[in-house]
Design an enzyme around this catalytic site. Structure first.
Site: not given
Ligand SMILES: Nc1ncnc2c1ncn2[C@@H]1O[C@H](COP(=O)(O)OP(=O)(O)OP(=O)(O)O)[C@@H](O)[C@H]1O
Length: 451
Positions: A147-148, A151-152, A263, A265, A268, A281, A298
């Site tokens: 997933g993206t 910030f990363g 957050d 939704k 997450n 997240d 969001t």
């Molecule tokens: N522990 C995990 N196991 C599997 N997939 C994960 C896990 N953590 C995150 N992901 C995947 O990666 C995506 C992005 O993770 P996360 O929401 O933590 O990143 P973020 O950079 O904070 O995203 P955003 O800015 O959209 O909130 C999640 O929506 C999910 O699909």
């Protein structure tokens, strides 16, 4: 009723910056209103909230324990579950991802019942814990992106020590600084490190190089609730209730530790291999004993007091729970409007919610008590706290202590092969082109000393 475009797109965060502002500025001027009053009716029927016994023991990525690497299913196809299938209750018997426990059964199908041994149940241990050792990139084989985010990205990785799979969130320091998220990122690490709950993601440790921050978490195999919801369009009442109940327990726990999540939704909320939720997240989670002012979250899910830049507290998570339940039951959020955050904010402040006729009266009653801008009336924010939410008639058949132990069947079991790094439930993303693990000058080193 929103157009289909709404159904596909993931929503991104909105944040005014990392600081809890002394003199907050609102994106929109304040107004107020209160949604209409409640109705109640008979208890729901056909709940999926029944017994099961399932657990997965966590394992430190540094431990040399070999995983039980037996394939436990073969159906890795991305079947779209029908509403009818969602109500099936497959007897998911995947053993814990743990060598000592052994690995025997085959079951990966989402909707095909199977049989097998019952596992001992995971006990909820709400206690402080510290992440174990320090890791570095050489401890893992980095695999595809799961997933993206803003910030990363999050990668599937395999530990070279115990061959188990984990998820590693990689945050670009320059991006975090540019987006004024230094404080939130340090908070994310701190909050995740301090929590332990069956419905919250486990953080094993963190590390950094000159360009990136890394957070090692359990890999949650079943994908996002967001994807399941969009495929299903909307969930039947009992299915929405199951997920809402697990989220309620997680919020209850976080709030008991004075942590606001901020957050909530479906993007997450991840599904584990048994179909139970894991909240991921913690980018906006914060320890707040009383009130705070940061504008973050969001758009669709923001409470009016956040939009209006008033000081706010845990009550914002109960509002968001209302939005989540609404979205699960309807397939769209109540204040959504053409994709413009400003228009959404206006709608939130107006506070008018149109409840479709197919919403169960008990569900509508709960929603009206959660999605209310009047903080003296919002359920969860009253004298009884989260217990008021748990005791609401919509949740009447939920056995909370058994749910907490995951001693209740999930309504949908993701079609994954457990323990083998099966990422079939996650969308594909273009991969990162910049190499990880770069040495050299690090202008941001002093900002992330805890990593
Ligand atoms: N522990 C995990 N196991 C599997 N997939 C994960 C896990 N953590 C995150 N992901 C995947 O990666 C995506 C992005 O993770 P996360 O929401 O933590 O990143 P973020 O950079 O904070 O995203 P955003 O800015 O959209 O909130 C999640 O929506 C999910 O699909």
């Amino acid at each position: 009723m929103p157009t289909l475009g709404f159904l596909k797109k993931k929503r991104t965060k909105d944040s005014s910056g990392s600081k809890d502002l002394d003199s907050p500025t609102s994106p929109i001027k304040e107004s107020s209103s209160t949604p209409t009053s409640a109705t109640t009716s008979t208890p729901t029927q056909g709940s999926p909230l029944q017994d099961s016994n399932s657990a997965a023991k966590p394992a430190d990525p540094m431990s040399a324990t070999q995983q039980g690497n037996v394939a436990r299913g073969t159906d890795t196809s991305k079947n779209v579950p029908s509403i009818a299938n969602l109500l099936n209750k497959p007897d998911d018997q995947s053993p814990p991802n743990n060598a000592a426990a052994g690995a025997q059964n085959a079951n990966g199908g989402a909707v095909t019942p199977s049989s097998g041994d019952k596992m001992t149940q995971a006990q909820a241990q709400p206690q402080l814990r510290t992440t174990k050792g320090k890791y570095n990139l050489n401890d893992f084989d980095i695999q595809r992106t799961l997933g993206t985010g803003s910030f990363g990205r999050v990668h599937l990785v395999q530990s070279k020590h115990n061959q188990r799979y984990y998820a590693v969130k990689v945050l670009k320091k320059a991006q975090v600084v540019k987006m004024k998220q230094v404080e939130h990122t340090n908070d994310e690490r701190k909050m995740l490190q301090s929590v332990k709950h069956p419905f919250l993601i486990t953080l094993w440790g963190t590390f950094q190089d000159s360009k990136n921050l890394y957070m090692v978490m359990d890999f949650v195999e079943g994908g996002e609730l967001f994807s399941l919801l969009r495929k299903s369009q909307r969930f039947p009442n009992p299915v929405a209730k199951f997920y809402a109940a697990e989220v309620t327990l997680a919020l209850d726990y976080l709030h008991s530790m004075n942590i606001i999540y901020r957050d909530l939704k479906p993007e997450n909320l991840l599904l584990d291999r048994h179909g139970h939720l894991k909240i991921t997240d913690f980018g906006f989670a914060k320890e707040v004993p009383d009130i705070t002012w940061t504008l973050c979250g969001t758009p669709d899910y923001l409470a009016p007091e956040v939009v209006a830049s008033k000081g706010y507290n845990k009550s914002v998570d109960w509002w968001s729970l209302g939005i989540l339940i609404f979205e699960m039951l309807c397939g769209f959020t109540p204040f959504w409007d053409g994709g413009s955050p400003m228009k959404i904010y206006e709608n939130i402040l107006k506070g008018k919610v149109k409840y479709p006729p197919y919403i169960h009266p008990d569900a509508q009653d709960l929603l009206q008590k959660l999605i209310t801008s009047d903080l003296t009336k919002r359920l969860g924010n009253l004298h009884g706290g989260s217990k008021d939410v748990m005791n609401h008639p919509w949740f009447a058949e939920v056995t909370w202590d058994r749910l907490q132990k995951k001693d209740i069947d999930a309504p949908y079991v993701p079609p994954v092969r457990a323990g083998v790094g099966d990422a079939s439930q996650f969308d594909k993303y273009p991969e990162e082109t910049e190499a990880y693990g770069q040495m050299g000058e690090d202008p941001y080193a002093r900002m992330f000393t805890e990593f």
